[in-house]
Design a protein around this motif. Sequence first.
Motif, PDB file in Angstrom:
ATOM      1  N   MET A  30      45.193  76.527  34.546  1.00 32.62           N
ATOM      2  CA  MET A  30      45.577  75.247  33.376  1.00 32.62           C
ATOM      3  C   MET A  30      47.056  74.658  33.135  1.00 32.62           C
ATOM      4  N   ASP A  31      47.724  74.680  34.041  1.00 33.01           N
ATOM      5  CA  ASP A  31      48.817  73.454  34.333  1.00 33.01           C
ATOM      6  C   ASP A  31      48.370  73.026  33.355  1.00 33.01           C
ATOM      7  N   ASP A  32      47.264  72.006  33.688  1.00 26.93           N
ATOM      8  CA  ASP A  32      47.547  70.828  33.126  1.00 26.93           C
ATOM      9  C   ASP A  32      46.188  70.816  31.681  1.00 26.93           C
ATOM     10  N   PRO A  33      47.052  71.072  30.371  1.00 30.14           N
ATOM     11  CA  PRO A  33      45.650  71.106  29.537  1.00 30.14           C
ATOM     12  C   PRO A  33      45.025  70.334  29.335  1.00 30.14           C
ATOM     13  N   ALA A  34      45.128  69.337  29.361  1.00 30.33           N
ATOM     14  CA  ALA A  34      44.517  67.715  29.051  1.00 30.33           C
ATOM     15  C   ALA A  34      42.804  67.442  30.376  1.00 30.33           C
ATOM     16  N   ALA A  35      42.993  68.456  31.501  1.00 29.70           N
ATOM     17  CA  ALA A  35      41.746  68.739  32.200  1.00 29.70           C
ATOM     18  C   ALA A  35      41.004  70.263  31.428  1.00 29.70           C
ATOM     19  N   ILE A  36      41.221  70.551  30.956  1.00 27.59           N
ATOM     20  CA  ILE A  36      40.048  71.699  30.294  1.00 27.59           C
ATOM     21  C   ILE A  36      39.515  71.875  30.018  1.00 27.59           C
ATOM     22  N   GLY A  37      39.111  70.582  29.486  1.00 30.19           N
ATOM     23  CA  GLY A  37      38.604  70.678  28.458  1.00 30.19           C
ATOM     24  C   GLY A  37      37.183  69.353  29.450  1.00 30.19           C
ATOM     25  N   PRO A  38      37.726  68.423  29.954  1.00 30.36           N
ATOM     26  CA  PRO A  38      36.805  68.040  31.303  1.00 30.36           C
ATOM     27  C   PRO A  38      36.009  69.370  31.815  1.00 30.36           C
ATOM     28  N   SER A  39      37.291  70.257  32.685  1.00 28.95           N
ATOM     29  CA  SER A  39      37.034  71.641  33.837  1.00 28.95           C
ATOM     30  C   SER A  39      35.825  72.247  32.850  1.00 28.95           C
ATOM     31  N   MET A  40      35.834  72.859  31.744  1.00 24.23           N
ATOM     32  CA  MET A  40      34.935  73.692  30.921  1.00 24.23           C
ATOM     33  C   MET A  40      33.473  73.273  30.625  1.00 24.23           C
ATOM     34  N   ALA A  41      33.473  71.043  30.753  1.00 22.70           N
ATOM     35  CA  ALA A  41      31.903  70.579  30.473  1.00 22.70           C
ATOM     36  C   ALA A  41      31.743  70.485  32.208  1.00 22.70           C
ATOM     37  N   VAL A  42      32.104  71.128  32.464  1.00 24.13           N
ATOM     38  CA  VAL A  42      31.361  71.037  34.158  1.00 24.13           C
ATOM     39  C   VAL A  42      30.825  71.907  34.429  1.00 24.13           C
ATOM     40  N   ALA A  43      31.353  73.108  33.999  1.00 26.76           N
ATOM     41  CA  ALA A  43      31.240  74.196  34.138  1.00 26.76           C
ATOM     42  C   ALA A  43      29.797  75.161  33.066  1.00 26.76           C
ATOM     43  N   LEU A  44      30.161  74.171  32.150  1.00 34.19           N
ATOM     44  CA  LEU A  44      29.079  74.749  31.266  1.00 34.19           C
ATOM     45  C   LEU A  44      27.587  73.789  32.069  1.00 34.19           C
TER      46      LEU A  44
END
Lengths: 255, 255, 255, 255, 255
Positions: free
Chosen positions: A170-184
Amino acid sequence: MDLATLIGMIGAFGVVLAAIFIGGDITQFIDVPSMLIVIGGGLAATLVRFPLAGLMGAFATGGGVAFKHKKVEPRDVIEKVSELADVVRKSGPLGLEGVTVDDPILAKGVQYIADGYEPSFIKDSMERERDLFIERLKEGKRVFKALGDAAPAFGMIGTLVGLVQMLANMDDPAAIGPSMAVALLTTLYGALVSNVICIPICDKLDAKLDTEDLNQTLIIDGIMQIRENKSPALIREMLIAYLPESQRAAFQEAA
Amino acid sequence: MDLATLIGMIGAFGVVLAAIFIGGDITQFIDVPSMLIVIGGGLAATLVRFPLAGLMGAFATGGGVAFKHKKVEPRDVIEKVSELADVVRKSGPLGLEGVTVDDPILAKGVQYIADGYEPSFIKDSMERERDLFIERLKEGKRVFKALGDAAPAFGMIGTLVGLVQMLANMDDPAAIGPSMAVALLTTLYGALVSNVICIPICDKLDAKLDTEDLNQTLIIDGIMQIRENKSPALIREMLIAYLPESQRAAFQEAA
Amino acid sequence: MDLATLIGMIGAFGVVLAAIFIGGDITQFIDVPSMLIVIGGGLAATLVRFPLAGLMGAFATGGGVAFKHKKVEPRDVIEKVSELADVVRKSGPLGLEGVTVDDPILAKGVQYIADGYEPSFIKDSMERERDLFIERLKEGKRVFKALGDAAPAFGMIGTLVGLVQMLANMDDPAAIGPSMAVALLTTLYGALVSNVICIPICDKLDAKLDTEDLNQTLIIDGIMQIRENKSPALIREMLIAYLPESQRAAFQEAA
Amino acid sequence: MDLATLIGMIGAFGVVLAAIFIGGDITQFIDVPSMLIVIGGGLAATLVRFPLAGLMGAFATGGGVAFKHKKVEPRDVIEKVSELADVVRKSGPLGLEGVTVDDPILAKGVQYIADGYEPSFIKDSMERERDLFIERLKEGKRVFKALGDAAPAFGMIGTLVGLVQMLANMDDPAAIGPSMAVALLTTLYGALVSNVICIPICDKLDAKLDTEDLNQTLIIDGIMQIRENKSPALIREMLIAYLPESQRAAFQEAA
Amino acid sequence: MDLATLIGMIGAFGVVLAAIFIGGDITQFIDVPSMLIVIGGGLAATLVRFPLAGLMGAFATGGGVAFKHKKVEPRDVIEKVSELADVVRKSGPLGLEGVTVDDPILAKGVQYIADGYEPSFIKDSMERERDLFIERLKEGKRVFKALGDAAPAFGMIGTLVGLVQMLANMDDPAAIGPSMAVALLTTLYGALVSNVICIPICDKLDAKLDTEDLNQTLIIDGIMQIRENKSPALIREMLIAYLPESQRAAFQEAA
């Protein structure tokens, strides 16, 4: 073509795709590794449950029947059979040579009669094929049921894998959203595969099982009557007696 | 080897591992305490439900059958049995001494005949072994079913433990993500154990139960016929009559 | 002692406790009000479903059988019964006075014979006790099933109560984490009570029902044979015939 | 009064209330619109499934039986019936006029005998009332089952409504927590209504169905015996034969 | 009109709408693409399972019966039938011409008698219509069941689509809340469609199946008795014997 299956499935995918396009960008919804987990994993887990050869056959038969199998009205079967009986009455078994029959099972029976096979051979041979066909439909139903259970499970597994990867970096907060989108996405794929494809096809095969069993039994009995040279009127009468109450009613109403 | 089980299971784990490697680092997905909770806890909860000795036996038998048991075609059994009947016809029971038989149950029956045991003893003895084998398969199915229920439950318990620990110590915001990732691992392990291993094996054992019961009954009946010196052709005829309609069809088609 | 129940339950709690200790502080996981909600609420909801007196009895019997009941091998019962028949043959019913019998039901039957009661009285009396015992086991199974359903439900209710309290007072952000941790504890307790205690005991009682019914029926029949002065060999023969196929096989194998 | 129902329900609500008070403020847990959604919505969805008149009756009967119905021991019924038979033997049907009978169904039967009605009329009339009572209990069970399904569904619907409202107005971050707390209340209410009230009452009615059917049949048969002037000992004997094995055992033990 | 269905459904939607208005703005809860996903997708997935023509018919019949079908009391049917028998007794079949009959099935039967059809024709014809009606009700039940399963599934699919879109575009934090609110709407719609419309109608049709079958059989039998010129008293007696015990009781009570 079974239009209901096709229209239903296109419609179901259509509304989902429409929602995706309205919301913006379809590329957000395409992720090959996620597809691999849900479809590959689901198929693999289904494979464990069934013998290898049976799986492919059941898959093909089931899919084919769900999409392509034209519903045969018992009424049409009975009409066609009494027509054929009429031909045999008038011009003997050889008269069947010139007749064209659309239904492949009926056509086979007609061929047997034209070729002059023994009644017991015709009956055994046709019942055997009916039983094999029904058996394959049942196996197909089981395969789609197993896949419909496995796909959402692998969807959840894929989402968990994605969440763990996202949370661990979670170093890059900007990547959290897109990563979670892919996870879903895997959960979404799993829900789509199960609810749009597998469960409805499984239900459809279940409904086709009964009508197919009835229709093919009707055809076999009709062919046996023709082979024994019964009169068309008598054959008609006897076949109608085979129908369940509700269908017989519909038939007589139209008569 | 039962290739479908092996290919399916390797494939299912394979796609999940592939997804993990594509996302980066596999060490994020390995956590020994989490494994202990899911596998240890799941096994312990399964242990409560079954007697200790039975558990290990059922586990071993079930696992063995799911992975190693070669599917025996009824057709091959019937061919082999009529071959053996031919040997006995020509050179008497002692002629069986020189014959090699792959199937262990058939081999045992052949040995009984060669040793000249009474028919009633052979029948009792072979039926007893068949019943014990079937009983162990059923117990194995129940064990894998119980484990398949317990593993996701302990996965959830493990995640709850991890969440409570994480939430109680939120001083260091940077640790929240990784802690939660670890907490989710037990849920992931539980889903994998249940969906990739336990439920498919349970279904496979269920499918094998029927075919094993049929095959071993076929072998026992064949052995009894050989012992009573029936002709190979007669034995063949009788054994085919034992098969269910659909399999008999497949057999006759090939004949 | 039923070691499997004990080992399994200790093992299941053990792995969870180990995970808690590895993660740090066990005091984070102890919250008396949360325990009250799950255990008190679960018991109260179970109480609504059952009559008061029956609940306690079923609870005690069920728990006792799950933990303490030694599995009696039918084989041992049969051996012991034929031993006793031998004693009666040699020294008459009074010879039983000096014999020590471990199994309490068998001991009661032996006492009846030594006291010279009528066969019909012995049969009625022993069957009545067997039926009451089986009835209590069934009731115990239902109670543990009901508790296993109610505990997770109250776990969820407790977590919802905790969440509402936490969300309504979010002035102090530092308190959010610990408050949520406490809220999650009831869900954890509910999952533990259900998956480690109630469901496995319920399954165990289900398995014991059948074996207990068989064993006690075996004992009653054996006692009746002894009372009627049958020969030990005859009794042995008859009792073996009572066993289901698979157990009979195991018995004969050992003979 | 059925104490178990009352104690259980008060206990279950008690622990939840205790948890709320320990955590602080009960006003956080009271929200009238949320109650309306869960209880009003649940009742409305239940109303669709049942005819209007039947719903109220079933609701009242079911609730009444679950809370107020005193458990009648078959043993007491049999004792009372043989007592009444003794009275009739000694002083004729008119002797029943002076006897007080607590059980309303038994009292009605006694009145019929005292009034000198025909046996066939008494039997028809009493069986009709028993059937109507059992039918209302079954309907009551179905109503509580339907409500127990609908309440959590409307709890979830209410929470979704609340979440959408909260998420659409996130201008004031301080309001997020309390808004979400209110949104969760409907889920909490739904879980409470279902797990504390509906499901346990449904189970209780299910258990009462069998005992009520048995008891009222016992009473009717007893009344018929008295009407036909059978001896008290004979009546006692016959009624005991009606009991299921386990209850008969308990009865004889006490005798 | 079936008031319970109407009141129930209006009430259920009413409380949800009330909760929405109290919370503020109903426009937050209207999103046409979300409605399309849930209703369009749900209907499409249902379409795959059923033949096209059957779906529309079943939908219409089921909906019609659930909302409009007036409950016919067996008592009223019996009274009306004996009234008609009286007319035939007094003025012959032609006397029926002047009688107005509300119930459409009874009216058809009366018409058949007035027109002087053969008993066997009347019986066949009316039984056929009853069977077709029952068959359509069953199909309607299956359609509402399938839609009640598909709607929440598409609700979840829609929410996943919305979440993925929201998470992939998190540049504007202010948009997160409203986006998520929209994403949740499909889940809300799915829950409403399933719990307020489909499941209750499915249950209602299930309840109507039995009463309709009974009522129409009563009418057919009554018409046959009238056709055969039986006395009104005799017809009344015979029809009552057809009723199940509980309804017969209610009927006699009122008599």
